[in-house]
Design a protein around this motif. Structure first.
Motif, PDB file in Angstrom:
ATOM      1  N   THR A  96       7.566  -9.060   3.442  1.00 21.43           N
ATOM      2  CA  THR A  96       6.733  -8.346   2.478  1.00 21.43           C
ATOM      3  C   THR A  96       7.468  -8.108   1.162  1.00 21.43           C
ATOM      4  O   THR A  96       6.851  -8.044   0.103  1.00 21.43           O
ATOM      5  N   ARG A 317      -1.658  -8.449  12.511  1.00 17.05           N
ATOM      6  CA  ARG A 317      -1.790  -7.684  11.270  1.00 17.05           C
ATOM      7  C   ARG A 317      -2.099  -8.607  10.090  1.00 17.05           C
ATOM      8  O   ARG A 317      -1.754  -8.313   8.949  1.00 17.05           O
ATOM      9  N   TYR A 321      -0.556  -7.268   6.017  1.00 13.75           N
ATOM     10  CA  TYR A 321       0.700  -7.509   5.308  1.00 13.75           C
ATOM     11  C   TYR A 321       0.474  -7.709   3.815  1.00 13.75           C
ATOM     12  O   TYR A 321       1.314  -7.333   2.993  1.00 13.75           O
ATOM     13  N   GLU A 324       0.248  -4.324   2.564  1.00 10.19           N
ATOM     14  CA  GLU A 324       1.582  -3.720   2.591  1.00 10.19           C
ATOM     15  C   GLU A 324       2.406  -4.165   1.388  1.00 10.19           C
ATOM     16  O   GLU A 324       3.082  -3.351   0.737  1.00 10.19           O
ATOM     17  N   LEU A 328       3.845  -1.904  -1.642  1.00 13.14           N
ATOM     18  CA  LEU A 328       5.295  -1.889  -1.866  1.00 13.14           C
ATOM     19  C   LEU A 328       5.613  -2.170  -3.330  1.00 13.14           C
ATOM     20  O   LEU A 328       6.464  -1.503  -3.936  1.00 13.14           O
ATOM     21  N   LEU A 341       8.448  -0.775   3.253  1.00 10.97           N
ATOM     22  CA  LEU A 341       7.240  -0.059   3.644  1.00 10.97           C
ATOM     23  C   LEU A 341       6.730  -0.673   4.935  1.00 10.97           C
ATOM     24  O   LEU A 341       6.725  -1.895   5.100  1.00 10.97           O
ATOM     25  N   ASN A 342       6.300   0.169   5.857  1.00 11.55           N
ATOM     26  CA  ASN A 342       5.688  -0.280   7.104  1.00 11.55           C
ATOM     27  C   ASN A 342       4.365   0.447   7.275  1.00 11.55           C
ATOM     28  O   ASN A 342       4.334   1.656   7.469  1.00 11.55           O
ATOM     29  N   LEU A 343       3.242  -0.304   7.146  1.00 10.40           N
ATOM     30  CA  LEU A 343       1.938   0.290   7.437  1.00 10.40           C
ATOM     31  C   LEU A 343       1.770   0.283   8.951  1.00 10.40           C
ATOM     32  O   LEU A 343       1.170  -0.614   9.533  1.00 10.40           O
ATOM     33  N   HIS A 347      -2.683   1.056  10.048  1.00 14.52           N
ATOM     34  CA  HIS A 347      -2.564   1.162   8.588  1.00 14.52           C
ATOM     35  C   HIS A 347      -3.339   2.327   7.973  1.00 14.52           C
ATOM     36  O   HIS A 347      -3.738   2.287   6.829  1.00 14.52           O
ATOM     37  N   GLY A 350       1.592   5.266   6.542  1.00 11.81           N
ATOM     38  CA  GLY A 350       2.644   4.419   6.002  1.00 11.81           C
ATOM     39  C   GLY A 350       4.007   5.057   6.162  1.00 11.81           C
ATOM     40  O   GLY A 350       4.170   6.277   5.973  1.00 11.81           O
ATOM     41  N   LEU A 369       1.899   5.468  -2.772  1.00 14.03           N
ATOM     42  CA  LEU A 369       1.265   4.785  -1.652  1.00 14.03           C
ATOM     43  C   LEU A 369      -0.163   5.267  -1.456  1.00 14.03           C
ATOM     44  O   LEU A 369      -1.089   4.462  -1.276  1.00 14.03           O
TER      45      LEU A 369
END
Length: 468
Positions: A96, A317, A321, A324, A328, A341-343, A347, A350, A369
């Motif tokens: 990402t 996902r 992405y 995401e 980001l 960043l990780n959703l 989602h 975050g 975000l």
């Protein structure tokens, strides 16, 4: 060579063959596809699944294959963007981050003649092929029927700017579908066309290179085209070609697997759903727009892409992405010290990893975000030593670095996703920011660790003994 789905599949087979499973047994798209996905996605790795032998909606063996669970692993996401598996295993954020880097520019599409477009190797006019000829999937027990879960391309009725977005479509008959449209750009196109009493030309894209599908998930202004973003994700122009029904007024991706051309009818709404949505719950029946089929074009041996979702927890996902990476990029524009960043999960929340240099930056990153993605309502911020892709690390940091009285902020009246079942009515939600970063104004307890050289030497010895 132009990027397409076939080249992606061959790359997976060459570089990471365990990341793809081919199903040769006959599978019914009613529930059985989802059952296969549920049972296989717990494997390590959680594979993409290519169904070679399916029934269509008329109960006949379909000539159309089906690919699902495309991005159920970050390793495959990395390969989509040319990042080696070992790099992704060390740094799950690498794909990402690369997607966000590519999005710094725009690459417009190039138009090629229909005679050169792979998506037009076969052309079917209305009556020659219909929606029932596809292995459209009925995903879960209470779904009202089979659905296509993929992309729609449309042109702004005033400016001609092309929009590509995700919209589910319920198969209602041979030439008719119910399309659920969220109130963004396609919804605005429909509103303006409907005000004039006009049909809105659209095309469903049933399969393309995964970077195309992720690029279509970016959040843009209505003046921007996803074709330009996807070109940047490809690192080369997307090839487009005139549609069969509207020519240059609606350009479709030339390297797609299948393109279904049709219109959204003005001032027509019909019941659509229940459907198992990404939230893990059924979306109830509602009155939705209606799609009418006009033409179908395809490759000689097409592979249809379908996203199976809703079961808990689903791992694919695909499309998330892209969201995401969008967020980001925007968060880093406000707080450059954000690392990843990780959703996580579905989602609606975050996890942000950052190098904290100033108090207040964590809150700024969280606000960035929340303003980037409507679906997100909960944001958790962590220091750089916490692996936000490891649930054990996340829970440990939340337990040991958060004081609820000072580190948790509750937000009111946020516009959110209307699919969130916890909302009482409409699409207005509460939100929450949890700052799990260490304070800068006082010393904080040191995290326990071993000397890294001792760990490395011990790992080597254990491997030599066959214990690792």
């Amino acid at each position: 060579m132009a990027k397409d789905l076939g080249s992606w599949i061959e790359e997976i087979k060459r570089v990471a063959p365990k990341e793809l499973v081919t199903m040769e047994i006959l599978v019914d798209p009613k529930w059985e596809v989802t059952a296969v996905v549920e049972l296989l996605e717990g494997n390590d790795p959680s594979p993409a699944i290519l169904f070679e032998n399916l029934l269509d909606l008329k109960g006949r063996r379909s000539p159309i294959r089906l690919l699902t669970s495309i991005h159920a692993s970050r390793v495959r996401l990395g390969l989509t963007y040319g990042i080696a598996p070992d790099v992704v295993r060390r740094d799950p954020a690498a794909p990402t981050v690369e997607m966000a880097r590519r999005a710094e520019r725009r690459i417009p599409p190039v138009c090629i003649p229909a005679a050169e477009a792979p998506c037009k190797e076969r052309v079917y006019r209305k009556g020659e092929m219909d929606l029932l000829c596809f292995p459209a999937v009925t995903q879960h027990e209470l779904d009202v029927g089979p659905y296509f879960t993929t992309l729609v391309v449309a042109a702004d009725p005033d400016t001609g700017v092309h929009n590509i977005s995700w919209h589910r479509m319920m198969v209602k008959g041979p030439d008719r579908g119910g399309i659920f449209i969220v109130p963004r750009h396609l919804g605005d196109f429909c509103r303006r066309a409907e005000a004039r009493g006009e049909e809105l030309p659209v095309a469903y894209i049933l399969g393309h290179h995964p970077a195309f599908l992720e690029g279509a998930s970016w959040t843009l202004t209505i003046e921007e085209s996803e074709y330009d973003v996807i070109g940047a994700q490809f690192d080369e122009p997307v090839r487009v070609t005139p549609s069969e029904c509207w020519g240059d007024k609606l350009l479709v991706p030339a390297d797609a697997e299948v393109v279904m051309e049709g219109v959204i009818l003005p001032k027509v709404r019909e019941p659509e759903a229940p459907f198992s949505e990404w939230t893990g719950y059924y979306c109830p029946e509602r009155l939705s727009h209606v799609f009418e089929l006009r033409a179908i074009t395809s490759r000689q041996a097409p592979i249809m892409v379908n996203k199976v979702m809703g079961h808990h927890p689903h791992k694919d996902r695909l499309g998330v992405y892209g969201m995401e990476a969008t967020a980001l990029k925007r968060i880093r524009e406000i707080v450059p010290d954000v690392i990843a960043l990780n959703l996580a999960g579905y989602h609606m929340q975050g996890l942000i990893q950052m190098r904290k240099r100033r108090e207040g930056d964590a809150q700024r990153a969280a606000m960035a975000l929340l303003s980037s993605l409507l679906q997100v309502k909960h944001v958790f911020i962590f220091d750089e030593d916490v692996d936000i892709f490891n649930p054990t690390e996340v829970l440990w940091a939340l337990a040991s670095r958060v004081q609820a009285g000072s580190d948790v902020e509750i937000l009111r009246n946020l516009r959110s996703s209307g699919l969130d079942p916890s909302i009482d009515e409409g699409d207005i939600s509460d939100g929450m920011i949890v700052d799990a970063t260490k304070p800068l104004h006082r010393p904080f307890a040191q995290r326990i660790k071993l000397p890294p050289e001792i760990v490395a030497a011990t790992r080597k010895r254990l491997k030599e003994e066959g214990l690792l």
